[in-house]
Design a protein around this motif. Structure first.
Motif, PDB file in Angstrom:
ATOM      1  N   VAL A 233       0.845  -1.194   0.000  1.00 27.71           N
ATOM      2  CA  VAL A 233       0.000   0.000   0.000  1.00 27.71           C
ATOM      3  C   VAL A 233       0.882   1.247   0.000  1.00 27.71           C
ATOM      4  CG1 VAL A 233      -1.902  -1.165   1.164  1.00 27.71           C
ATOM      5  CG2 VAL A 233      -0.181   0.000   2.525  1.00 27.71           C
ATOM      6  N   LEU A 234       0.386   2.311  -0.642  1.00 37.00           N
ATOM      7  CA  LEU A 234       1.145   3.554  -0.738  1.00 37.00           C
ATOM      8  C   LEU A 234       0.749   4.553   0.348  1.00 37.00           C
ATOM      9  CD1 LEU A 234       1.163   4.103  -4.615  1.00 37.00           C
ATOM     10  CD2 LEU A 234       2.879   2.974  -3.181  1.00 37.00           C
ATOM     11  N   ASN A 235      -0.409   4.301   0.975  1.00 38.41           N
ATOM     12  CA  ASN A 235      -0.852   5.209   2.036  1.00 38.41           C
ATOM     13  C   ASN A 235      -1.808   4.459   2.964  1.00 38.41           C
ATOM     14  OD1 ASN A 235      -3.128   4.896   0.482  1.00 38.41           O
ATOM     15  ND2 ASN A 235      -3.544   7.079   0.222  1.00 38.41           N
ATOM     16  N   ASN A 236      -2.108   5.078   4.079  1.00 39.47           N
ATOM     17  CA  ASN A 236      -3.121   4.550   5.003  1.00 39.47           C
ATOM     18  C   ASN A 236      -2.896   3.079   5.370  1.00 39.47           C
ATOM     19  OD1 ASN A 236      -4.498   7.031   4.985  1.00 39.47           O
ATOM     20  ND2 ASN A 236      -5.671   6.445   3.165  1.00 39.47           N
ATOM     21  N   THR A 237      -1.639   2.733   5.717  1.00 41.42           N
ATOM     22  CA  THR A 237      -1.344   1.347   6.060  1.00 41.42           C
ATOM     23  C   THR A 237      -2.162   0.881   7.261  1.00 41.42           C
ATOM     24  OG1 THR A 237       0.922   1.622   5.254  1.00 41.42           O
ATOM     25  CG2 THR A 237       0.501  -0.259   6.698  1.00 41.42           C
ATOM     26  N   GLU A 238      -2.234   1.723   8.293  1.00 38.44           N
ATOM     27  CA  GLU A 238      -2.982   1.348   9.489  1.00 38.44           C
ATOM     28  C   GLU A 238      -4.461   1.165   9.176  1.00 38.44           C
ATOM     29  OE1 GLU A 238      -3.766   2.940  14.065  1.00 38.44           O
ATOM     30  OE2 GLU A 238      -2.237   3.910  12.797  1.00 38.44           O
ATOM     31  N   LYS A 239      -5.003   2.041   8.342  1.00 40.09           N
ATOM     32  CA  LYS A 239      -6.403   1.925   7.949  1.00 40.09           C
ATOM     33  C   LYS A 239      -6.647   0.632   7.171  1.00 40.09           C
ATOM     34  CE  LYS A 239     -10.025   4.434   5.433  1.00 40.09           C
ATOM     35  NZ  LYS A 239     -10.338   5.638   4.619  1.00 40.09           N
ATOM     36  N   LEU A 244      -8.806  -4.912   6.937  1.00 43.50           N
ATOM     37  CA  LEU A 244      -8.577  -6.349   6.747  1.00 43.50           C
ATOM     38  C   LEU A 244      -8.993  -7.146   7.974  1.00 43.50           C
ATOM     39  CD1 LEU A 244      -5.095  -6.231   4.952  1.00 43.50           C
ATOM     40  CD2 LEU A 244      -7.260  -6.957   3.930  1.00 43.50           C
ATOM     41  N   MET A 245      -8.781  -6.578   9.155  1.00 41.61           N
ATOM     42  CA  MET A 245      -9.154  -7.265  10.393  1.00 41.61           C
ATOM     43  C   MET A 245     -10.663  -7.469  10.493  1.00 41.61           C
ATOM     44  SD  MET A 245      -6.522  -5.469  13.107  1.00 41.61           S
ATOM     45  CE  MET A 245      -7.212  -6.333  14.521  1.00 41.61           C
ATOM     46  N   GLU A 247     -12.510  -8.261   7.899  1.00 40.31           N
ATOM     47  CA  GLU A 247     -12.912  -9.190   6.849  1.00 40.31           C
ATOM     48  C   GLU A 247     -12.956 -10.619   7.388  1.00 40.31           C
ATOM     49  OE1 GLU A 247     -13.806  -8.707   3.695  1.00 40.31           O
ATOM     50  OE2 GLU A 247     -13.665  -6.524   3.848  1.00 40.31           O
ATOM     51  N   PRO A 248     -14.086 -11.323   7.278  1.00 36.65           N
ATOM     52  CA  PRO A 248     -14.191 -12.683   7.815  1.00 36.65           C
ATOM     53  C   PRO A 248     -13.325 -13.707   7.087  1.00 36.65           C
ATOM     54  CG  PRO A 248     -16.162 -12.098   6.568  1.00 36.65           C
ATOM     55  CD  PRO A 248     -15.361 -10.844   6.715  1.00 36.65           C
ATOM     56  N   LEU A 249     -12.941 -13.411   5.838  1.00 35.01           N
ATOM     57  CA  LEU A 249     -12.128 -14.355   5.066  1.00 35.01           C
ATOM     58  C   LEU A 249     -10.632 -14.116   5.237  1.00 35.01           C
ATOM     59  CD1 LEU A 249     -14.175 -14.368   1.718  1.00 35.01           C
ATOM     60  CD2 LEU A 249     -14.297 -16.014   3.602  1.00 35.01           C
ATOM     61  N   VAL A 250     -10.258 -13.112   6.022  1.00 36.40           N
ATOM     62  CA  VAL A 250      -8.857 -12.745   6.227  1.00 36.40           C
ATOM     63  C   VAL A 250      -8.391 -13.203   7.609  1.00 36.40           C
ATOM     64  CG1 VAL A 250      -7.241 -10.815   6.484  1.00 36.40           C
ATOM     65  CG2 VAL A 250      -8.940 -10.797   4.637  1.00 36.40           C
ATOM     66  N   SER A 251      -7.153 -13.720   7.667  1.00 41.94           N
ATOM     67  CA  SER A 251      -6.588 -14.161   8.950  1.00 41.94           C
ATOM     68  C   SER A 251      -5.084 -13.926   8.956  1.00 41.94           C
ATOM     69  CB  SER A 251      -6.890 -15.642   9.189  1.00 41.94           C
ATOM     70  OG  SER A 251      -6.288 -16.441   8.169  1.00 41.94           O
ATOM     71  N   ASP A 252      -4.487 -14.011  10.129  1.00 42.36           N
ATOM     72  CA  ASP A 252      -3.018 -13.990  10.281  1.00 42.36           C
ATOM     73  C   ASP A 252      -2.376 -12.813   9.556  1.00 42.36           C
ATOM     74  OD1 ASP A 252      -3.188 -16.416  11.723  1.00 42.36           O
ATOM     75  OD2 ASP A 252      -3.226 -17.535   9.843  1.00 42.36           O
ATOM     76  N   ILE A 253      -2.770 -11.600   9.915  1.00 44.51           N
ATOM     77  CA  ILE A 253      -2.247 -10.400   9.265  1.00 44.51           C
ATOM     78  C   ILE A 253      -0.862 -10.073   9.805  1.00 44.51           C
ATOM     79  CG2 ILE A 253      -2.645  -7.943   8.854  1.00 44.51           C
ATOM     80  CD1 ILE A 253      -5.644  -8.524   9.281  1.00 44.51           C
ATOM     81  N   TYR A 254       0.074  -9.827   8.874  1.00 44.21           N
ATOM     82  CA  TYR A 254       1.443  -9.464   9.245  1.00 44.21           C
ATOM     83  C   TYR A 254       1.806  -8.173   8.528  1.00 44.21           C
ATOM     84  CZ  TYR A 254       6.543  -9.507   9.334  1.00 44.21           C
ATOM     85  OH  TYR A 254       7.858  -9.161   9.477  1.00 44.21           O
ATOM     86  N   ASP A 255       2.307  -7.192   9.268  1.00 48.62           N
ATOM     87  CA  ASP A 255       2.606  -5.873   8.719  1.00 48.62           C
ATOM     88  C   ASP A 255       4.105  -5.607   8.775  1.00 48.62           C
ATOM     89  OD1 ASP A 255       2.668  -3.167   8.002  1.00 48.62           O
ATOM     90  OD2 ASP A 255       2.250  -2.527  10.056  1.00 48.62           O
ATOM     91  N   ASN A 256       4.674  -5.183   7.655  1.00 43.73           N
ATOM     92  CA  ASN A 256       6.075  -4.779   7.599  1.00 43.73           C
ATOM     93  C   ASN A 256       6.143  -3.478   6.804  1.00 43.73           C
ATOM     94  OD1 ASN A 256       8.842  -4.578   7.623  1.00 43.73           O
ATOM     95  ND2 ASN A 256       9.169  -6.190   6.104  1.00 43.73           N
ATOM     96  N   ILE A 260       1.879  -5.738   3.542  1.00 43.36           N
ATOM     97  CA  ILE A 260       0.978  -6.468   4.431  1.00 43.36           C
ATOM     98  C   ILE A 260       0.760  -7.868   3.860  1.00 43.36           C
ATOM     99  CG2 ILE A 260      -1.303  -6.504   5.528  1.00 43.36           C
ATOM    100  CD1 ILE A 260      -1.483  -3.489   4.977  1.00 43.36           C
ATOM    101  N   GLU A 261       0.975  -8.881   4.700  1.00 48.33           N
ATOM    102  CA  GLU A 261       0.719 -10.258   4.304  1.00 48.33           C
ATOM    103  C   GLU A 261      -0.389 -10.826   5.182  1.00 48.33           C
ATOM    104  OE1 GLU A 261       4.299 -12.524   4.446  1.00 48.33           O
ATOM    105  OE2 GLU A 261       5.312 -11.321   2.910  1.00 48.33           O
ATOM    106  N   PHE A 262      -1.239 -11.668   4.577  1.00 50.55           N
ATOM    107  CA  PHE A 262      -2.326 -12.259   5.346  1.00 50.55           C
ATOM    108  C   PHE A 262      -2.816 -13.543   4.688  1.00 50.55           C
ATOM    109  CE2 PHE A 262      -3.985  -9.035   2.459  1.00 50.55           C
ATOM    110  CZ  PHE A 262      -5.022  -9.677   1.802  1.00 50.55           C
ATOM    111  N   GLY A 263      -3.523 -14.355   5.462  1.00 50.06           N
ATOM    112  CA  GLY A 263      -4.159 -15.549   4.928  1.00 50.06           C
ATOM    113  C   GLY A 263      -5.541 -15.209   4.407  1.00 50.06           C
ATOM    114  N   PHE A 264      -5.915 -15.862   3.297  1.00 44.69           N
ATOM    115  CA  PHE A 264      -7.224 -15.576   2.685  1.00 44.69           C
ATOM    116  C   PHE A 264      -7.890 -16.890   2.322  1.00 44.69           C
ATOM    117  CE2 PHE A 264     -10.065 -14.260  -0.788  1.00 44.69           C
ATOM    118  CZ  PHE A 264     -10.733 -13.222  -0.155  1.00 44.69           C
ATOM    119  N   SER A 265      -9.115 -17.099   2.812  1.00 42.98           N
ATOM    120  CA  SER A 265      -9.814 -18.379   2.614  1.00 42.98           C
ATOM    121  C   SER A 265     -10.912 -18.304   1.560  1.00 42.98           C
ATOM    122  CB  SER A 265     -10.427 -18.858   3.935  1.00 42.98           C
ATOM    123  OG  SER A 265     -11.298 -17.873   4.482  1.00 42.98           O
ATOM    124  N   GLY A 266     -10.991 -17.205   0.823  1.00 44.14           N
ATOM    125  CA  GLY A 266     -12.036 -17.053  -0.189  1.00 44.14           C
ATOM    126  C   GLY A 266     -11.584 -17.503  -1.567  1.00 44.14           C
TER     127      GLY A 266
END
Length: 308
Positions: A233-239, A244-245, A247-256, A260-266
């Motif tokens: 993302v180029l802006n609003n990383t925290e937003k 993403l938090m 989103e019911p299909l999103v899990s295990d969010i990692y921020d660097n 941003i990396e995350f698991g997606f079950s959709g």
């Protein structure tokens, strides 16, 4: 194209292949993975008609291999993990020998050998003696030999074994070209990352049975329940993280930082809708990419043996 049902091979009381089921679609590059003694080579030899099953059925284009061995062999090109070469022959003489065995006439033989040598990048070695070739060149020559009769289905047992990195890249390029030519390929290899990169589907075998199969992403989802995704993302990383938090299909969010990396079950449609929601919330996405699944991690999760 290939259908295997209840395939079993026993040596006395030892069962090398145990009631195996497998299906390979036309045009696939199917990777066959398993620990030592899992039954990979035994299975390949039975499909290749070089070993008689104890029981079960193998069909190639609806041909029952056990009842039509000669017809099945016309469709199969087999490259074993250990192959013999005639060191006192030149490259062209070596291929001409096998072309004569295959029954090619003079005109077809000349055309086929020229095309095969170009395909495996050995045209410049046509007058070289086989024993002067590097290991990688010998393996490409063996691949050319397996293609002499223009089979639709290739069975390759550890084709990149012992090759240096450059030779493995050449072999992968050749296999991709064969796929573009319409060949269906079954490949056994212990170089797991390369299988993940090359193959359309994977089958993991242990103790003579397929424990899991599908695309690498499908297998990853079966094992972990999610697929990995990386966004920049180029802006609003925290937003973006907060959205993403929710989103019911999103899990295990990692921020660097802005990655941003995350698991997606959709599915793909769910993924498209997620991208749309992020953009509508004024999150500027520089990239949105699936993470390459780690086949070695999957392998260790679903088997109990050691990698070859």
């Amino acid at each position: 194209m290939i259908k295997i049902e209840n395939l079993t091979k026993q040596y006395g009381k030892f069962t090398a292949v145990d009631n195996l089921f497998l299906e390979i679609k036309e045009g696939e590059i199917f990777g066959f993975v398993g620990p030592n003694g899992a039954g990979k080579t035994t299975t390949l030899k039975m499909i290749s008609t070089l070993l008689k099953p104890t029981s079960g059925n193998i069909f190639i284009d609806d041909i029952d291999v056990s009842k039509n061995i000669k017809e099945a062999r016309n469709s199969i090109g087999y490259m074993p993990d250990f192959f013999g070469v005639y060191d006192n022959l030149k490259v062209d003489e070596y291929l001409e020998f096998y072309a004569d065995i295959a029954g090619l006439n003079k005109a077809d033989k000349k055309k086929m050998l020229g095309e095969l040598l170009e395909l495996v990048d050995l045209s410049h070695k046509v007058d070289a003696y086989v024993d002067s070739l590097s290991r990688g060149m010998k393996q490409r020559l063996c691949l050319a030999r397996s293609l002499i009769h223009n089979p639709r289905f290739l069975i390759l047992d550890e084709p990149a074994s012992g090759m240096d990195p450059r030779a493995r890249v050449q072999m992968k390029d050749i296999l991709r070209e064969l796929k573009r030519m319409g060949k269906t390929i079954l490949i056994s290899s212990h170089i797991l990352p390369e299988l993940a990169e090359l193959c359309t589907s994977i089958g993991i075998i242990e103790r003579g049975k397929i424990v899991i199969s599908g695309t690498v992403d499908e297998i990853m989802k079966k094992v972990s329940g999610t697929n990995g995704v990386r966004i920049k993302v180029l802006n609003n990383t925290e937003k973006a993280i907060n959205l993403l938090m929710e989103e019911p299909l999103v899990s295990d969010i990692y921020d660097n930082d802005n990655i941003i990396e995350f698991g997606f079950s959709g599915n793909e449609e769910d993924m498209a809708n997620l991208i749309k929601r992020l953009v509508l919330k004024e999150i500027s996405l520089a990239s949105f990419n699936p993470l390459q699944s780690n086949l070695e991690e999957i392998f260790m999760q679903v088997t109990k043996g050691d990698v070859e």
